[in-house]
Design an enzyme around this catalytic site. Sequence first.
Site, mmCIF file in Angstrom:
data_model
loop_
_atom_site.group_PDB
_atom_site.id
_atom_site.type_symbol
_atom_site.label_atom_id
_atom_site.label_comp_id
_atom_site.label_asym_id
_atom_site.label_seq_id
_atom_site.Cartn_x
_atom_site.Cartn_y
_atom_site.Cartn_z
ATOM 1 N N LYS A 198 0.858 -1.198 0.000
ATOM 2 C CA LYS A 198 0.000 0.000 0.000
ATOM 3 C C LYS A 198 0.894 1.248 0.000
ATOM 4 O O LYS A 198 1.423 1.645 1.036
ATOM 5 C CB LYS A 198 -0.902 -0.017 1.236
ATOM 6 C CG LYS A 198 -2.215 0.736 1.071
ATOM 7 C CD LYS A 198 -2.080 2.230 0.961
ATOM 8 C CE LYS A 198 -1.926 2.907 2.307
ATOM 9 N NZ LYS A 198 -1.801 4.393 2.128
ATOM 10 N N GLY A 250 5.859 4.733 8.932
ATOM 11 C CA GLY A 250 5.027 5.934 8.961
ATOM 12 C C GLY A 250 5.045 6.558 10.338
ATOM 13 O O GLY A 250 6.009 6.412 11.088
ATOM 14 N N SER A 251 3.945 7.197 10.675
ATOM 15 C CA SER A 251 3.929 7.965 11.915
ATOM 16 C C SER A 251 3.763 7.056 13.131
ATOM 17 O O SER A 251 3.201 5.965 13.048
ATOM 18 C CB SER A 251 2.796 8.986 11.885
ATOM 19 O OG SER A 251 1.557 8.333 12.072
ATOM 20 N N GLY A 255 1.235 3.893 13.787
ATOM 21 C CA GLY A 255 1.878 2.642 14.183
ATOM 22 C C GLY A 255 1.265 2.061 15.444
ATOM 23 O O GLY A 255 1.029 0.858 15.555
ATOM 24 N N GLU A 272 8.408 0.919 11.582
ATOM 25 C CA GLU A 272 9.454 1.939 11.456
ATOM 26 C C GLU A 272 8.745 3.278 11.584
ATOM 27 O O GLU A 272 8.069 3.716 10.658
ATOM 28 C CB GLU A 272 10.144 1.857 10.085
ATOM 29 C CG GLU A 272 10.835 0.538 9.811
ATOM 30 C CD GLU A 272 12.164 0.407 10.524
ATOM 31 O OE1 GLU A 272 12.553 1.352 11.240
ATOM 32 O OE2 GLU A 272 12.797 -0.638 10.370
ATOM 33 N N CYS A 306 12.495 10.182 8.590
ATOM 34 C CA CYS A 306 12.198 9.778 9.967
ATOM 35 C C CYS A 306 13.446 9.818 10.838
ATOM 36 O O CYS A 306 13.367 10.080 12.027
ATOM 37 C CB CYS A 306 11.574 8.388 9.997
ATOM 38 S SG CYS A 306 12.482 7.177 9.030
ATOM 39 N N GLU A 403 8.066 15.417 16.236
ATOM 40 C CA GLU A 403 8.671 15.297 14.915
ATOM 41 C C GLU A 403 8.013 16.288 13.956
ATOM 42 O O GLU A 403 6.811 16.226 13.720
ATOM 43 C CB GLU A 403 8.480 13.864 14.406
ATOM 44 C CG GLU A 403 9.178 13.602 13.098
ATOM 45 C CD GLU A 403 9.026 12.157 12.651
ATOM 46 O OE1 GLU A 403 7.936 11.582 12.839
ATOM 47 O OE2 GLU A 403 10.000 11.609 12.104
#
Lengths: 497, 312, 281
Positions: A198, A250-251, A255, A272, A306, A403
């Site tokens: 995806k 992703g974020s 997650g 991750e 990231c 972040e």
Amino acid sequence: MATTPSRDVAARLGEAFADYAPSAEGRDIVTIRPEYGLVIGGAERPAADGATITTIDPSTGDALARVAEAGAADVDAAVAAARRAYDGAWGAASPRDRAKLLFRLARLLQDRAREFAVLETLDGGKPIREARDVDVPLAAQHLFYHAGWADKLEYAVPGMRARALGVVGQIIPWNFPLLMAAWKLAPALACGNTVVLKPAETSPLTALLLAELVDEAGFPPGVVNVVTGAGATGAALVDHPGVAKIAFTGSTAVGKGIRRALAGRGVRLTLELGGKGAHIVFDDAAIDQAIEGIVDGIFFNQGHVCCAGSRLLVQETVAGDVMERLRARMELLRVGDPLDKNTDVGAINSHSQLVRIREFVDGAVEEGCAVHQPSRGVPDAGFFYPPTLVTDVGGSERIAREEVFGPVLTVQSFRTEREAVDRANSTRYGLSAGVWTEKGARILWMADNLHAGVVWANTFNRFDAASPFGGVRESGFGREGGRHGLEAYLDLTPVRA
Amino acid sequence: MGTLTRSGDELAGGALAGTLRVGGVDAVALEARAARLAGRSIKRESKDAGLELAVRCIDLTTLEGADTPGKVRAMCMRALRPDPEDASVPPVAAVCVYPSMVTHAAAHLDGTGVRVASVAGAFPSGQADLDQRLEEIRGAVADGADEIDIVINRGALLSGRLDIVHDEVAAAKRACGDAHLKTILETGELGSYDAIRLASMVAMAAGSDVIKTSTGKLPVAATPPTALCMAEAIRDYHRHTGRVVGLKLAGGIRTSKQALGYLAIVAETLGVHWLHPERLRFGASTLLNDVVLQMRFRRTGRYPRPGDLPVD
Amino acid sequence: MSERVEVAKTYKLFIGGAFPRSESGRTHPVRDRRDRLVAHVAWASRKDLRDAVRAARAAQAAWAGRTAYNRAQIVYRIAEVLEGRRDQFEAELRVGGMTSRAARANLDAAIDGSVYWAGFADKLEQLAGGVNPVAGPFLNVSQTIPLGVCGLACPDDGGVSGMLGLVCPALAAGNAVVAVAGGRSALVSSTLGEVLATSDVPAGVANVLTGDHAALLGWLVDHADVDMVDLTGAPADSRADLEARTAENLTRWAATGGAEHLGTIMEFRDVRTVWHPARIL
């Protein structure tokens, strides 16, 4: 020769030279279709409900293409296709043949590297130099590296028998669309799994082009399925009972949601997630190279990284010198047309991300921080944000803790190693850290004490297919790349049991 | 001059007010940065400007045992009129010869604006008694040299005797009188970028007007990272003392593309003010014709024949 | 009173090298197979858990900082001390419902397992770390590193080996632990604390709590300063809930079962990769 040159012919030539003329990479190598479908079982098809999303060029805001938005029914079809391939041709393929197909895919990607680089830049906004020199070559390396593992999995973990897991769902972010696709696909396929991938909704095109290459390379239909869409598509994949493993980049917030959704289901998971990397500069560092490391650490890919070194920690004895050099260096950064080969900082990936970055910096000002931006402006059209330095930071401000995912660097000073470590570790995250010092023992001590999955010493933002990447704490778990990365895609059982 | 120690990483007293931290250099990051700068995509008007600037910054050089007055004459003609078919191509910055050829070069260049440069001081090894080396400098200046290129004492540098390196360069500077002193580090013999940076600082502290990479007599000469390393040293020295020091890149620079890459390194490290023959030189011979050919191509849109250009 | 009065044991918690009663003052009765009351064991509260985690956190860095060889010797010492207290453990296991034979087998497994994990401490780096051949002028090294503070859900019926099968690999891997024992394991856990206390395991590195398994584990996974939980002995009906609750702090979790292989001990380690340039000119 010590006289100050008058503004003579030579001086004018110098100015004309240094103001590099536009040097845009040609975009005609890429053909973007008006519409793209989902790739399921080797065939392209629209979403069952006909939904589409539009992907744009963030450097202009212009629409590039309409892309199918997969719903739960489409995800179900993709997982079913992946399962058929797993039970069928792919499961029956010898490890050696899996290796050969992956090697071939790597080669095909290298053949069409320029096309992929231009498409990545158009769809995502990153500078063509980075797409050309980093994203695409690294993507090819990941495929090539993992290809060789396919017929050597008995060596992946000593004493453990390795088997594939089944159908793997992979959800990747918008910051490195092709690289993340290769990064995820390569180990999954080398280990014998089939995949439903995806891509992110703002940058799906290179993953779709990669799917064409997968087909061209001769992978059986259904081994790699691509379901484009947004968060709901990803959620449908996570919720699908047919997936044996989810790999998500992703974020941190998303997650955590995936972790909750998978609880008690026996589905394997690697995450991750975000980071707030500390970049620590000691007073004995090779200062000019440290400055380059700082600049690469936060302005590479507009800071949409990231593992970005978003918190600069400078030893007080050199803080003034480092800041002066850093400001001077930032003046040189060329922000603009991502296709220009001399552009250093490209476009922010989306309007919503641009708004988010602005809110962060505005908030920092409200909290009493000082903001510095270079004197060169940024283009009016499209989504751009200037390289930004935030000083007078205490450490408790939102910009110092969360972040930003943009070209924004906070700066703090420290006095001792212990203080540097404590400041660096004062975060929920633990993905990356950087250390600049010429003293070896200090590097090793710092590395031992920093909470980070990756420590770059006297370098920053280096990536390699052979190097395990991943975080500790709320930056996620599991490793990608290298031998360690295989473990996430294998069912390992002790040989002697 | 006060004490100069390598271990202390600082140059104290004498030519420097306060202290200047020399610091270390990380080779991998330096090379990555240099490669990125040298790889800048220079197009259209930037390229035209860069090519012409390159010509204006060339020290057209012949340093061979077989040099004759005739060869030096041919080179001087080429220096004054690099492209016989196009008077708009400007003269080079200087002609660089052995001391014995200075009078010949000066005879052709006097009053033209093209300067006479001479190597001196037991070039290329520097292995001679200091008095002999200084005498050679004085002789070349007396014969009409505007600029003197000397080598540093690498043996002294590598054995930690920075005071000797410094004092010899300072003596050479005094021997130059009004002539400009270009000090060659011979980077190919120094072994590390750390040593190159240190040598740059010592040479500048001793009064060099220009620091220069190489004699051209070694297989390893100017490279993009070496140029970047020295440019960073010049920038730091300037920031600390306010004194402008030039950079001369010599050895192995043969193509226009290389020259444009070096211009980018200098522009983005020292700033646009250093893109000037007063502060930047290319020590070269074959480079000139390649640049001239590029300029012809830019002018006509057709690839020229290299054999059409004069040679020395 | 012709017969001598036996001195009965008070079963306490093991926190920070000391044996406190629960701060709540609560105890829990343990009964043998014939439902006779054997003892009251301390019933740990949420604050006891907090104290245990605090003790573990305070002790962990120094424990991880010891050489692997030193940790190996201390884990081996656990086996030595255990061997000398077989009779006591056998009796306690029998009170908990095991047959003599099963109890002896359990102790054999616990002692031999401790020896197995002791020897693993200084092998991990060579088995699971190493130099990665990156395509550039860098030395790239992956090291395995301890996770920090690990919460261990010891199995109710696992006896001594059930507990040490989790405690020993976690300790050998450089972590500090909070072991949570419920049900019949509660009886041996207090004695196990005595073993740990006399095996040169530094105070706070290993902590043992007895009490309501499900509640203690819930507090454990919710605690932001716990880095990992091994849910091996978590009650089946609470397992999914505990997994979901690890999401909040992204606490790592596993259910190793204490199985003797590399995969188990690696669940108690993470991987850190360090890059450094490796060229001068």
